[in-house]
Design an enzyme around this catalytic site. Structure first.
Site, PDB file in Angstrom:
ATOM      1  N   LYS A 116       9.773 -11.548   3.235  1.00  0.00           N
ATOM      2  CA  LYS A 116       9.471 -10.907   4.514  1.00  0.00           C
ATOM      3  C   LYS A 116      10.277 -11.525   5.642  1.00  0.00           C
ATOM      4  O   LYS A 116      10.667 -10.835   6.576  1.00  0.00           O
ATOM      5  CB  LYS A 116       7.979 -10.983   4.828  1.00  0.00           C
ATOM      6  N   LYS A 202       7.541  -1.853  -8.078  1.00  0.00           N
ATOM      7  CA  LYS A 202       6.259  -1.156  -7.939  1.00  0.00           C
ATOM      8  C   LYS A 202       6.335  -0.081  -6.852  1.00  0.00           C
ATOM      9  O   LYS A 202       7.110  -0.216  -5.900  1.00  0.00           O
ATOM     10  CB  LYS A 202       5.117  -2.154  -7.698  1.00  0.00           C
ATOM     11  N   LYS A 205       3.905   1.228  -0.659  1.00  0.00           N
ATOM     12  CA  LYS A 205       3.308   2.096   0.356  1.00  0.00           C
ATOM     13  C   LYS A 205       4.067   2.041   1.673  1.00  0.00           C
ATOM     14  O   LYS A 205       3.810   2.810   2.564  1.00  0.00           O
ATOM     15  CB  LYS A 205       1.824   1.809   0.515  1.00  0.00           C
TER      16      LYS A 205
END
Ligand code: TRP
Length: 338
Positions: A116, A202, A205
């Protein structure tokens, strides 16, 4: 008759991006049956979400959207404690205390922090660094025994365990530990839903390409279009092989999770049929699976007073447990009782 205490489960999702089919099939759907045997707590981690800049109006709207979707996906508020993290003050309070039991070096090694901070170079704030300590507080406040999380959160769970063990050594006794040391509950590989365009990562979202994820609120024609365009693999054989055939394996995982069909049965059914037929079946299964969720969502989201009542009640129930733990911690530290 006194019954043995039930094991406690707690998990949370950040109100960022949009909930995907992966969140549903890989997480929320598996949380639903747990309430029969466990005390279940599911929250929206809004304090975690602001480690990245959020638009306040969007954040507010998203929390209501996500809580409606939790319920629409089958999490009954009378059987599960559903709440928003910022409503329970004990999270921030315990997180400060646990900061004093966590080393800078431990936090610097967290791969999510490294990821991040390389993505948000202009905003590497202290909250981003401290994120896993708040997560440890979330978990330890409820004496959680099991924490359903994705594989990517395993390292944070390990850190939570280390902090709990360290604190117990310093301030508890083997007979009376201050914290329960939690175990991760990570779904098996075949139950993990990957991206449609990048089936080795994965289904995300937030951040991925629009066509990579199936969102829970996507209309049926969007779902069908995205599945028809999903990346497949060389050849035309339908079989489950994550390494050689990640795209096809992911479509099989989606079909299996939505219809309950086994991989063997899927292989048999699509033998010699090619990928087109498989995609058609997957699209139909996903549309049918989401139809009732979307219908229920629309009703729930329209009743904001009802949602606020669910959140208020959830926060009260959560606070009772969390405050008891926090006071136990204060006592262990020698703070004067309130
Ligand atoms: N960090 C988790 C994620 O990004 C979200 C989270 C915050 C969480 N607190 C938690 C998950 C406590 C489980 C338990 O997925």
């Amino acid at each position: 008759m006194s019954s043995a205490p039930r094991p406690v489960v707690l998990s949370g999702i950040q109100p960022s991006g949009r909930l995907t089919l992966g969140n549903y099939l890989g997480a929320i759907k598996n949380w639903v049956p747990l309430s029969a045997t466990h005390d279940c707590h599911y929250m929206l981690v809004d304090l975690h979400a602001i480690t990245v800049r959020q638009d306040p109006a969007v954040l507010r709207d998203r929390c209501l959207e996500f809580i409606s979707l939790y319920i629409a996906c089958g999490l009954d508020p009378s059987r599960n404690v559903l709440f928003v993290q910022s409503h329970v003050a004990a999270h921030a309070r315990l997180s400060w205390i646990l900061n004093c039991y966590t080393q800078m070096g431990e936090l610097g090694r967290m791969t999510q922090f490294k990821d991040k901070s390389s993505k948000h170079v202009d905003n590497i704030n202290a909250g981003l660094f401290d994120y896993p300590v708040l997560m440890a507080a979330d978990i330890l406040l409820y004496n959680a025994t099991g924490v359903p999380v994705g594989d990517d959160q395993k390292q944070h769970l390990e850190l939570t365990r280390d902090i709990a063990i360290r604190f117990n050594r310093a301030h508890g006794t083997p007979e009376h530990p201050v914290f329960t040391v939690p175990e991760p509950m990570i779904p098996p590989v075949g139950a993990r839903i990957m991206g449609l365009q990048e089936p080795t990562a994965k289904m995300s979202k937030s951040g991925g390409a629009e066509t990579d994820a199936l969102y829970l609120l996507d209309p049926p024609d969007t779902i069908t279009r995205k599945i028809k365009r999903a990346v497949t693999d060389p050849g035309n054989e339908v079989r489950f092989d994550v390494l050689e055939k990640p795209g096809v394996s992911n479509l099989m995982a989606i079909l299996s999770a939505t219809t309950g069909e086994s991989f063997d049965r899927i292989v048999e059914r699509f033998d010699g049929q090619g990928y087109g037929k498989l995609k058609g079946a997957v699209a139909e299964a996903v549309v049918e699976c989401l139809r009732p969720v979307q219908a229920r969502y629309a009703e729930l989201r329209a009743d904001e007073d009802g949602l606020m009542r669910v959140l208020r009640e959830g926060a009260q129930r959560a606070s009772r447990v969390a405050d008891t733990t926090l006071m136990r911690v204060h006592q262990a530290l020698g703070f004067i009782p309130e």
